[in-house]
Design an enzyme around this catalytic site. Structure first.
Site, PDB file in Angstrom:
ATOM      1  N   ARG A 114      -1.685  -4.565   3.694  1.00 18.99           N
ATOM      2  CA  ARG A 114      -1.331  -3.714   4.831  1.00 18.99           C
ATOM      3  C   ARG A 114       0.007  -4.112   5.440  1.00 18.99           C
ATOM      4  NH1 ARG A 114      -4.994  -3.499  10.397  1.00 18.99           N
ATOM      5  NH2 ARG A 114      -3.993  -1.689  11.369  1.00 18.99           N
ATOM      6  N   GLU A 144     -18.301   4.663  -1.284  1.00 15.57           N
ATOM      7  CA  GLU A 144     -17.515   3.991  -2.322  1.00 15.57           C
ATOM      8  C   GLU A 144     -18.269   3.814  -3.637  1.00 15.57           C
ATOM      9  OE1 GLU A 144     -15.842   3.042   1.652  1.00 15.57           O
ATOM     10  OE2 GLU A 144     -17.857   2.954   0.775  1.00 15.57           O
ATOM     11  N   HIS A 179      -5.422  -3.215   1.867  1.00 16.07           N
ATOM     12  CA  HIS A 179      -5.882  -3.972   3.043  1.00 16.07           C
ATOM     13  C   HIS A 179      -6.642  -5.244   2.656  1.00 16.07           C
ATOM     14  CE1 HIS A 179      -4.856  -0.080   4.658  1.00 16.07           C
ATOM     15  NE2 HIS A 179      -4.989  -0.525   5.892  1.00 16.07           N
ATOM     16  N   ARG A 181       0.837  -1.199   0.000  1.00 18.99           N
ATOM     17  CA  ARG A 181       0.000   0.000   0.000  1.00 18.99           C
ATOM     18  C   ARG A 181       0.876   1.255   0.000  1.00 18.99           C
ATOM     19  NH1 ARG A 181      -1.947   1.524   6.032  1.00 18.99           N
ATOM     20  NH2 ARG A 181      -0.348   0.434   7.205  1.00 18.99           N
ATOM     21  N   ASP A 195      -8.384  -5.925  12.388  1.00 21.34           N
ATOM     22  CA  ASP A 195      -9.674  -5.434  11.899  1.00 21.34           C
ATOM     23  C   ASP A 195     -10.686  -6.566  11.730  1.00 21.34           C
ATOM     24  OD1 ASP A 195      -8.654  -2.932  11.923  1.00 21.34           O
ATOM     25  OD2 ASP A 195      -8.575  -2.660   9.761  1.00 21.34           O
ATOM     26  N   PHE A 234     -14.310  -2.891   0.455  1.00 18.11           N
ATOM     27  CA  PHE A 234     -15.244  -1.881  -0.018  1.00 18.11           C
ATOM     28  C   PHE A 234     -15.170  -1.698  -1.532  1.00 18.11           C
ATOM     29  CE2 PHE A 234     -13.941  -0.058   4.293  1.00 18.11           C
ATOM     30  CZ  PHE A 234     -14.854  -0.864   4.966  1.00 18.11           C
TER      31      PHE A 234
END
Length: 315
Positions: free
Chosen positions: A167, A58, A109, A10, A117, A83
Site C-alpha cells: 500500500r 474470496e 496491502h 499496488r 488498518d 484474504f
C-alpha cells in the site's frame, strides 16, 4: 538534489494489468469488492467486460478463477494479502495449487505498511503460506519497475503465481537501462566484501540506503534483491554467502517462513553461514502510520543499518 520518485506497487499492479489487457484478450481480472484499493479498478475502466467483481467472497473468487483457467483464460484474482493467502488458503491450495492451474494471485496491502488498518489486515505470514504450496511461484517486487515486470512475467509463466504488493509508496530504484526481471533470479545491486544483505520487497531500498551508511563505518555490504522467494536463486545465495562469510536477510514479513527461512534452508544444506534474519520477530503488527510502523519494527534504513552493524562487529 531532486526528490526520489515514489509509487505504491499496488498502483503498478493495476497499470500493468491494463498494459497486458491491451495485448491479451484472454486476461481476466477478478476482485473481491476492493477494486479501488487493489487498483484493479483501472483495468475495470479500460476493460469492463473482462473484470468480474466477486463480492466479499474470496474463497468463491478463487474457485471461479480456477474454472476460468480451464477454459483457456488467464485470470488474475485480486484482494488484500490477508484474504488472498489467509481467508482463501484452502481454495488456493486445493482448487488452484493441487491441479496446478494457470491462475495468478495479486495480493495487495501486505505487511505492516498497511498502517492504520492494524494487525488483522497486516499479513505477515503470506510468503510462508504460499511458498509451501507445491508448484506455486512467489514474487515480492521492490518497486514500480519491478512490479510491472513481475506482472508481465506472471502472465507469461504457465502455472500458479502469487504476487505480493504494498500500500505504501516506495522509491523507484530499478529504473536503469540494464534492468532485467527473470523469475527465480536475484539481482546484485551493490557489491561488497564483509556481509551479504538479501532483501525483498519494501526492504530492498532500505537495505541499499543502509549499505551506504555502513560504508562510512568501513563495512562493505553486498546487497542482493531477491524478488522471487520461490523458486529461490540458490546459486546466487550460496555464491554470495561464500564470498562474504556473513549473511543478513531483510523482509517486511515474519522471520519465520519467509525470505529468511528460505535462505537459511539453502545455506544449512549447501554452505553453512552465520545468518541474521531481520523482519517481524514472531509478533503481530499494530495500528499506526505506515512510515512510523516501518521505523518502529526496524525495517527502515536506520533500523537495518543498526542491526547489520551490530551483527558484523559481533561476528
Amino acid at each position: 538534489m531532486s526528490e526520489v520518485k515514489k509509487i505504491a506497487t499496488r498502483e503498478s499492479y493495476g497499470n500493468a494489468l491494463v498494459d497486458l489487457g491491451k495485448e491479451h484478450d484472454d486476461l481476466i481480472v477478478l476482485d473481491a469488492d476492493l477494486a479501488g484499493a487493489t487498483k484493479t479498478g483501472i483495468f475495470k475502466k479500460a476493460f469492463p467486460e473482462r473484470h468480474l467483481d466477486c463480492g466479499i467472497a474470496e474463497a468463491n473468487m478463487a474457485g471461479i478463477a480456477a474454472g476460468l483457467s480451464t477454459c483457456g483464460k488467464v485470470p488474475f484474482i485480486s484482494t488484500f494479502a490477508m484474504f488472498a493467502a489467509g481467508r482463501a488458503y484452502e481454495q488456493v491450495r486445493n482448487s488452484i495449487g493441487y491441479p496446478h492451474l494457470n491462475v495468478k494471485i495479486g495480493a495487495t496491502h501486505a505487511g505492516i505498511s498497511v498502517g492504520e488498518d492494524g494487525a488483522t489486515h497486516q499479513c505477515l505470514e503470506d510468503l510462508a503460506l504460499m511458498r509451501e504450496i507445491p508448484g506455486m511461484v512467489v514474487i515480492n517486487p521492490s518497486d514500480d519497475v519491478e512490479a510491472r515486470a513481475a506482472v508481465k512475467a506472471a502472465y507469461e509463466h504457465v502455472g500458479p503465481v502469487y504476487l505480493r504488493f504494498g500500500r505504501l509508496a516506495l522509491p523507484v530504484i530499478n529504473d536503469t537501462p540494464d534492468y532485467k526481471f527473470e523469475i527465480g533470479k536475484g539481482i546484485v545491486l551493490k557489491e561488497g566484501t564483509d556481509v551479504t544483505v538479501f532483501a525483498t520487497g519494501l526492504c530492498v531500498s532500505s537495505a541499499l540506503e543502509a549499505a551506504e551508511m555502513l560504508e562510512k563505518d568501513g563495512i562493505s555490504a553486498k546487497v542482493v534483491n531477491i524478488h522471487t522467494i520461490k523458486p529461490l536463486d540458490e546459486e546466487l545465495v550460496v555464491k554470495a554467502a561464500k564470498e562474504t562469510g556473513k549473511v543478513v536477510t531483510v523482509e517486511e514479513h515474519s522471520v519465520i517462513g519467509g525470505l529468511g527461512s528460505a535462505v537459511c534452508e539453502v545455506l544449512s544444506e549447501k554452505a553453512p553461514t552465520k545468518v541474521l534474519r531481520v523482519g517481524i520477530q514472531d509478533v503481530f503488527g499494530e495500528s499506526g502510520p505506515a512510515v512510523e510502523l516501518v521505523h518502529k519494527y526496524g525495517l527502515d534504513a536506520e533500523g537495518v543499518y543498526g542491526k547489520i552493524k551490530t551483527f558484523v562487529k559481533e561476528n
